[in-house]
Scaffold this active site. Structure first.
Site, PDB file in Angstrom:
ATOM      1  CG  LEU A 136      -1.418  -0.735   3.698  1.00  0.00           C
ATOM      2  CD1 LEU A 136      -1.936  -0.208   2.354  1.00  0.00           C
ATOM      3  CD2 LEU A 136      -2.303  -1.859   4.194  1.00  0.00           C
ATOM      4  CB  VAL A 183      -4.413  -3.268  10.005  1.00  0.00           C
ATOM      5  CG1 VAL A 183      -5.490  -3.017  11.053  1.00  0.00           C
ATOM      6  CG2 VAL A 183      -4.679  -2.428   8.752  1.00  0.00           C
ATOM      7  N   GLY A 193      -9.887  -6.421  10.170  1.00  0.00           N
ATOM      8  CA  GLY A 193     -11.259  -6.836   9.872  1.00  0.00           C
ATOM      9  C   GLY A 193     -12.298  -5.753  10.107  1.00  0.00           C
ATOM     10  N   GLY A 222     -12.127  -2.723   8.323  1.00  0.00           N
ATOM     11  CA  GLY A 222     -12.120  -1.800   7.182  1.00  0.00           C
ATOM     12  C   GLY A 222     -10.920  -0.868   7.132  1.00  0.00           C
ATOM     13  N   GLY A 268      -7.674  -1.597   6.631  1.00  0.00           N
ATOM     14  CA  GLY A 268      -6.763  -1.913   5.523  1.00  0.00           C
ATOM     15  C   GLY A 268      -7.251  -1.264   4.236  1.00  0.00           C
ATOM     16  CG  ASP A 273       7.714  -4.464  -3.847  1.00  0.00           C
ATOM     17  OD1 ASP A 273       7.356  -4.697  -5.016  1.00  0.00           O
ATOM     18  OD2 ASP A 273       8.627  -3.678  -3.554  1.00  0.00           O
ATOM     19  CE1 TYR A 276      -1.851  -3.408  -0.759  1.00  0.00           C
ATOM     20  CE2 TYR A 276      -0.380  -5.284  -0.536  1.00  0.00           C
ATOM     21  CZ  TYR A 276      -0.796  -4.048  -0.127  1.00  0.00           C
ATOM     22  OH  TYR A 276      -0.169  -3.422   0.914  1.00  0.00           O
TER      23      TYR A 276
HETATM   24  C1  LIG Z   1      -3.790  -7.221   4.896  1.00  0.00           C
HETATM   25  C2  LIG Z   1      -4.290  -6.216   5.936  1.00  0.00           C
HETATM   26  C3  LIG Z   1      -3.639  -4.859   5.709  1.00  0.00           C
HETATM   27  C4  LIG Z   1      -5.825  -6.088   5.810  1.00  0.00           C
HETATM   28  O1  LIG Z   1      -6.263  -5.140   6.766  1.00  0.00           O
HETATM   29  P1  LIG Z   1      -7.711  -5.223   7.421  1.00  0.00           P
HETATM   30  O2  LIG Z   1      -7.951  -3.960   8.172  1.00  0.00           O
HETATM   31  O3  LIG Z   1      -7.868  -6.494   8.169  1.00  0.00           O
HETATM   32  O4  LIG Z   1      -8.615  -5.300   6.112  1.00  0.00           O
HETATM   33  P2  LIG Z   1     -10.085  -4.701   5.936  1.00  0.00           P
HETATM   34  O5  LIG Z   1     -10.887  -4.932   7.184  1.00  0.00           O
HETATM   35  O6  LIG Z   1      -9.995  -3.307   5.436  1.00  0.00           O
HETATM   36  O7  LIG Z   1     -10.631  -5.618   4.780  1.00  0.00           O
HETATM   37  C5  LIG Z   1     -11.147  -5.084   3.585  1.00  0.00           C
HETATM   38  C6  LIG Z   1     -11.593  -6.264   2.730  1.00  0.00           C
HETATM   39  O8  LIG Z   1     -10.439  -7.050   2.377  1.00  0.00           O
HETATM   40  C7  LIG Z   1     -10.633  -8.390   2.768  1.00  0.00           C
HETATM   41  N1  LIG Z   1      -9.322  -8.909   3.180  1.00  0.00           N
HETATM   42  C8  LIG Z   1      -8.622  -8.616   4.292  1.00  0.00           C
HETATM   43  N2  LIG Z   1      -7.446  -9.274   4.299  1.00  0.00           N
HETATM   44  C9  LIG Z   1      -7.434 -10.012   3.155  1.00  0.00           C
HETATM   45  C10 LIG Z   1      -6.510 -10.915   2.588  1.00  0.00           C
HETATM   46  N3  LIG Z   1      -5.331 -11.186   3.162  1.00  0.00           N
HETATM   47  N4  LIG Z   1      -6.825 -11.482   1.402  1.00  0.00           N
HETATM   48  C11 LIG Z   1      -7.992 -11.222   0.774  1.00  0.00           C
HETATM   49  N5  LIG Z   1      -8.910 -10.361   1.270  1.00  0.00           N
HETATM   50  C12 LIG Z   1      -8.627  -9.787   2.443  1.00  0.00           C
HETATM   51  C13 LIG Z   1     -11.638  -8.332   3.907  1.00  0.00           C
HETATM   52  O9  LIG Z   1     -12.346  -9.540   4.012  1.00  0.00           O
HETATM   53  C14 LIG Z   1     -12.547  -7.206   3.467  1.00  0.00           C
HETATM   54  O10 LIG Z   1     -13.493  -7.652   2.528  1.00  0.00           O
HETATM   55  P3  LIG Z   1     -15.009  -7.103   2.542  1.00  0.00           P
HETATM   56  O11 LIG Z   1     -14.903  -5.633   2.241  1.00  0.00           O
HETATM   57  O12 LIG Z   1     -15.681  -7.880   1.475  1.00  0.00           O
HETATM   58  O13 LIG Z   1     -15.516  -7.359   3.912  1.00  0.00           O
HETATM   59  C15 LIG Z   1      -4.015  -6.735   7.397  1.00  0.00           C
HETATM   60  O14 LIG Z   1      -4.547  -8.036   7.525  1.00  0.00           O
HETATM   61  C16 LIG Z   1      -2.558  -6.741   7.773  1.00  0.00           C
HETATM   62  O15 LIG Z   1      -2.027  -5.741   8.230  1.00  0.00           O
HETATM   63  N6  LIG Z   1      -1.894  -7.902   7.615  1.00  0.00           N
HETATM   64  C17 LIG Z   1      -0.521  -8.055   7.994  1.00  0.00           C
HETATM   65  C18 LIG Z   1       0.404  -7.168   7.169  1.00  0.00           C
HETATM   66  C19 LIG Z   1       0.214  -7.325   5.678  1.00  0.00           C
HETATM   67  O16 LIG Z   1       0.024  -8.421   5.149  1.00  0.00           O
HETATM   68  N7  LIG Z   1       0.270  -6.206   4.974  1.00  0.00           N
HETATM   69  C20 LIG Z   1       0.062  -6.144   3.530  1.00  0.00           C
HETATM   70  C21 LIG Z   1       1.138  -5.370   2.874  1.00  0.00           C
HETATM   71  S1  LIG Z   1       2.704  -6.190   2.759  1.00  0.00           S
END
Ligand SMILES: CC(C)(COP(=O)(O)OP(=O)(O)OC[C@H]1O[C@@H](n2cnc3c(N)ncnc32)[C@H](O)[C@@H]1OP(=O)(O)O)[C@@H](O)C(=O)NCCC(=O)NCCS
Length: 167
Positions: A92, A94, A100, A102, A104, A130, A140
């Protein structure tokens, strides 16, 4: 910005996708389509309704098993001793330029809704994931996933919890 979600096909540009984790970029660029075709993991992507056909985010799901012994003690009671069926969020991610906003959270909710639909046709005890690293795990944990006992980066959420919170 509005997003269109659909199963991965050849009509989109995956080459520029960069979520900040090379392994997850490489999965989308090199392996996602072949795994999708072979039925190993199904990948869904999103592109912007108005901008280019660059992939903004993606997730891949497949089926899995969770060993009973991996569950925290208080989740084991009353369960059979054989492995429990689960839906796995295998990847998963982004794109950095879209993080940032929404997306994710939206992807995770889509995965939960998919599990709800599947669970009316086939046994699913939980959704499992995982996490790639501690940062991903923190994401998560925010959404109620619970660490499994035998792997510090693997988590699960029981279907009954998902069914209680999703409309
Ligand atoms: C982790 C990931 C999927 C989050 O996606 P995103 O679009 O930035 O997240 P969102 O904007 O939907 O954030 C939703 C909420 O989660 C929080 N959040 C985002 N990343 C976070 C993190 N690493 N740890 C804790 N909270 C996090 C945001 O602050 C937000 O909180 P809010 O609703 O209070 O504002 C993205 O940063 C990513 O792709 N990272 C690299 C790949 C990765 O780590 N994937 C995870 C699966 S292995």
């Amino acid at each position: 910005m509005e997003w269109i979600f659909f199963p991965l096909d050849g009509s989109v540009n995956r080459d520029n996708f960069d979520c900040g984790i090379p392994e997850l970029n490489e999965y989308l660029q090199k392996y996602a389509r072949q795994n999708h075709r072979k039925g190993i993991a199904i990948t869904f992507i999103a592109i912007s309704e108005t901008a280019s056909r660059n992939v903004a985010d993606y997730y891949s799901v497949s089926m899995a098993e969770i060993r009973r012994e991996s569950l925290p003690e208080n989740y084991r009671r009353g369960l059979p001793r054989y492995p429990l069926p689960a839906m796995r969020i295998a990847q998963l991610a982004v794109d950095i330029t879209m993080q940032g906003r929404g997306l994710g959270k939206e992807l995770l909710m889509q995965c939960f809704k998919k599990a709800v639909r599947l669970s009316s046709e086939v046994g699913i005890f939980a959704v499992t994931v995982d996490a790639f690293d501690k940062e991903a795990k923190a994401f998560y944990l925010r959404y109620g996933l619970i660490p499994l006992e035998d792997n510090t980066l693997s988590l699960f959420i029981p279907m009954r919890t998902i069914l209680n919170v999703l409309p």
